[in-house]
Structures are given as structure tokens and as C-alpha cells.
Design an enzyme around this catalytic site. Structure first.
Site, PDB file in Angstrom:
ATOM      1  N   ARG A  13      -2.654  -9.114  12.985  1.00 19.38           N
ATOM      2  CA  ARG A  13      -3.101  -8.158  11.972  1.00 19.38           C
ATOM      3  C   ARG A  13      -3.538  -8.877  10.702  1.00 19.38           C
ATOM      4  O   ARG A  13      -4.505  -8.496  10.057  1.00 19.38           O
ATOM      5  CB  ARG A  13      -1.993  -7.157  11.662  1.00 19.38           C
ATOM      6  CG  ARG A  13      -1.790  -6.160  12.781  1.00 19.38           C
ATOM      7  CD  ARG A  13      -0.413  -5.555  12.763  1.00 19.38           C
ATOM      8  NE  ARG A  13      -0.240  -4.613  11.676  1.00 19.38           N
ATOM      9  CZ  ARG A  13       0.939  -4.144  11.285  1.00 19.38           C
ATOM     10  NH1 ARG A  13       2.036  -4.550  11.885  1.00 19.38           N
ATOM     11  NH2 ARG A  13       1.021  -3.292  10.307  1.00 19.38           N
ATOM     12  N   ARG A  15     -11.745  -0.877   6.993  1.00 15.83           N
ATOM     13  CA  ARG A  15     -11.237  -2.219   7.254  1.00 15.83           C
ATOM     14  C   ARG A  15     -12.370  -3.193   7.545  1.00 15.83           C
ATOM     15  O   ARG A  15     -12.152  -4.389   7.559  1.00 15.83           O
ATOM     16  CB  ARG A  15     -10.289  -2.200   8.452  1.00 15.83           C
ATOM     17  CG  ARG A  15      -8.824  -1.970   8.081  1.00 15.83           C
ATOM     18  CD  ARG A  15      -8.071  -1.846   9.379  1.00 15.83           C
ATOM     19  NE  ARG A  15      -6.682  -2.209   9.358  1.00 15.83           N
ATOM     20  CZ  ARG A  15      -5.674  -1.391   9.098  1.00 15.83           C
ATOM     21  NH1 ARG A  15      -5.910  -0.178   8.680  1.00 15.83           N
ATOM     22  NH2 ARG A  15      -4.431  -1.799   9.221  1.00 15.83           N
ATOM     23  N   LYS A  44       0.817  -1.210   0.000  1.00 14.86           N
ATOM     24  CA  LYS A  44       0.000   0.000   0.000  1.00 14.86           C
ATOM     25  C   LYS A  44       0.854   1.266   0.000  1.00 14.86           C
ATOM     26  O   LYS A  44       0.591   2.189  -0.760  1.00 14.86           O
ATOM     27  CB  LYS A  44      -0.881   0.050   1.260  1.00 14.86           C
ATOM     28  CG  LYS A  44      -2.058  -0.859   1.227  1.00 14.86           C
ATOM     29  CD  LYS A  44      -2.864  -0.748   2.515  1.00 14.86           C
ATOM     30  CE  LYS A  44      -2.046  -1.166   3.719  1.00 14.86           C
ATOM     31  NZ  LYS A  44      -2.796  -1.207   4.965  1.00 14.86           N
ATOM     32  N   ARG A  55       8.889  -0.278  13.944  1.00 14.29           N
ATOM     33  CA  ARG A  55       7.593   0.081  14.507  1.00 14.29           C
ATOM     34  C   ARG A  55       7.253  -0.947  15.580  1.00 14.29           C
ATOM     35  O   ARG A  55       7.540  -2.119  15.404  1.00 14.29           O
ATOM     36  CB  ARG A  55       6.525   0.041  13.409  1.00 14.29           C
ATOM     37  CG  ARG A  55       6.180   1.401  12.878  1.00 14.29           C
ATOM     38  CD  ARG A  55       5.342   1.341  11.641  1.00 14.29           C
ATOM     39  NE  ARG A  55       4.152   0.514  11.769  1.00 14.29           N
ATOM     40  CZ  ARG A  55       3.245   0.381  10.787  1.00 14.29           C
ATOM     41  NH1 ARG A  55       3.413   1.004   9.646  1.00 14.29           N
ATOM     42  NH2 ARG A  55       2.184  -0.388  10.937  1.00 14.29           N
ATOM     43  N   ARG A  83      11.139  -5.172   8.595  1.00  9.53           N
ATOM     44  CA  ARG A  83      11.061  -3.742   8.225  1.00  9.53           C
ATOM     45  C   ARG A  83      11.745  -2.828   9.245  1.00  9.53           C
ATOM     46  O   ARG A  83      11.591  -2.970  10.446  1.00  9.53           O
ATOM     47  CB  ARG A  83       9.588  -3.347   8.079  1.00  9.53           C
ATOM     48  CG  ARG A  83       9.383  -1.897   7.697  1.00  9.53           C
ATOM     49  CD  ARG A  83       8.042  -1.658   7.095  1.00  9.53           C
ATOM     50  NE  ARG A  83       6.939  -1.906   7.996  1.00  9.53           N
ATOM     51  CZ  ARG A  83       5.661  -1.803   7.635  1.00  9.53           C
ATOM     52  NH1 ARG A  83       5.340  -1.480   6.407  1.00  9.53           N
ATOM     53  NH2 ARG A  83       4.716  -2.026   8.522  1.00  9.53           N
TER      54      ARG A  83
END
Ligand code: AMP
Length: 216
Positions: free
Chosen positions: A174, A89, A14, A163, A128
Site C-alpha cells: 500500500r 489515488r 486521515k 483489519r 492497529r
């Protein structure tokens, strides 16, 4: 250009897609995750509440998200087209978004679902790293965008961080939430005839696929 609602699992591309569309077509990128992270840094009860929900990888309460989003959509810069990233969502959010859009006279535009497989996505998330200074994104697991020096940004020398929700456990929550909640959402927009699937394994084909649906 048509407004875009992006539906995708965590790390399905995204952010990358949005960046390309902003650059090439002047879209405004609105991410509810970013709106929430920014709100979570305020030193208020609400900020703390949001921060706790984010670090557990849970969805934040609808009313909080609706308010932040409606405030953002009242700004003038959205007039030439915007990408909605991370919202809606759930089917409840999609219904409420219909209300918000009609209150603000905003066209829903087109809904794009980015497709990718579980293992690819997990590596993108767990590996990440982000630069504290310039926001550049790296990955220590996928072999793409590995930082040259450990924990140091190649571009500006800033330090890299993770994060708090980029861990395997939170990713699984998630991802499962994504599958469970978005199934009906996909059906909802399919029934409206405005939804399209695009494969997100390669950057170039993802962009080309999406661009095919953007003109009014
Ligand atoms: P993202 O940056 O889209 O991966 O979102 C990060 C986190 O923000 C999610 O795991 C949720 O906790 C929260 N979040 C983002 N968008 C929404 C939304 N539409 N509704 C509820 N929570 C959200």
C-alpha cells in the site's frame, strides 16, 4: 467551508483529522475505503470481488470506485462541505473526479497532503486494532492508545480485531503504491494551485495547519 481532498499514505492521520473536522466544523467524511469495505460485505459476485482486492492491498478497479463515490455524492448531506478520504489515488481518478464534480456541480475545494515518515506509519498500521462493537481504534506498537486489557475495548468491553490488510506485507504494498501513484497526482493539483502540505506528526499542529486553508 471548502470541500477537502485528503492525500496521505496509509495511517498518516486521515481518519483522526477527519474526525476532528467533522466534530468542529460539521464536515461529512467520505472514505472510499469505508465505501468499499461496506460494499465488500454484500453477498454478491461484486462484493466477493471487492473483498479479494481489499485483502491483497491492491487498488480496487476504477469503475467500481467511481460508481460508489458518485452515488454517495448525490446525497444531500454533502452540501455543507465534505472530506474526501482515500480518493483520488491516481491521476486517472483525479481526472474522472473532475468530471463527476462538474456533473454534480460540486466545487473541488482544497487538496491537503499529510506528511509523515515510513517507520511511524508502519507501526501505526501493523499495531492497529479496532473494536468490533463501537469502532474505537487502539495500537499495540506505538505506545499511544494501547488497550488496557489485551484484545478488549477500554470503552465498551467489545472485542478487538485487526483489519485483514493491516499486516506488514500489505502495508508495504500500500505504501509503495501510494508513492508511485500519488506523485503525479500531487503535481496535477499543484498545477491547479489548490494543493497544500501539512505535517501530521502531531494531532494539534495537523489540525491547525489544515484549518488555515478552509475558509472560502
Ligand atoms: P483505505 O481505507 O483508504 O486505507 O483503503 C483501503 C483499501 O481500499 C485500499 O488498500 C484499496 O484496496 C481500497 N481503496 C480505497 N480507496 C480506493 C480508491 N480510491 N481506488 C482504488 N481502491 C481504493
Amino acid at each position: 467551508m471548502r470541500n477537502i481532498i485528503l492525500i496521505a499514505a496509509p495511517a498518516a492521520g486521515k481518519g483522526t483529522l477527519s474526525e476532528m473536522l467533522v466534530e468542529r466544523h460539521g464536515y461529512v467524511h467520505i472514505s472510499t475505503g469505508d465505501l468499499l469495505r461496506s460494499a465488500s460485505t454484500s453477498n454478491t459476485e461484486l462484493g466477493k470481488k471487492i473483498s479479494e482486492m481489499l485483502s491483497r492491498g491492491e487498488l480496487v478497479t476504477d469503475n467500481i470506485v467511481f460508481q460508489l463515490l458518485e452515488d454517495r455524492l448525490k446525497q444531500d448531506d454533502i452540501k455543507n462541505g465534505f472530506i474526501l478520504d482515500g480518493f483520488p489515488r491516481t491521476i486517472e481518478q483525479a481526472k474522472e473526479y473532475g468530471e463527476i464534480a462538474s456533473r454534480l456541480n460540486i466545487d473541488l475545494g482544497v487538496v491537503i497532503v499529510l506528511e509523515s515518515n515510513y517507520e511511524t506509519l508502519k507501526k501505526r498500521i501493523v499495531g492497529r486494532m479496532l473494536c468490533k462493537t463501537c469502532g474505537s481504534v487502539y495500537n499495540t506498537l506505538t505506545g499511544v492508545n494501547t488497550p488496557k486489557l489485551e484484545n478488549v475495548c477500554d470503552k465498551c468491553g467489545g472485542s478487538l480485531y485487526k483489519r485483514s490488510d493491516d499486516n506488514e506485507e500489505s502495508f508495504k504494498t500500500r505504501y509503495d503504491t501510494y508513492l508511485e501513484k500519488t506523485k503525479s497526482l500531487i503535481e496535477f493539483y499543484q498545477n491547479m494551485g489548490i494543493l497544500h502540505f501539512v505535517n501530521s506528526d502531531s494531532k494539534e499542529s495537523m489540525l491547525e495547519g489544515v484549518e488555515g486553508y478552509l475558509n472560502d
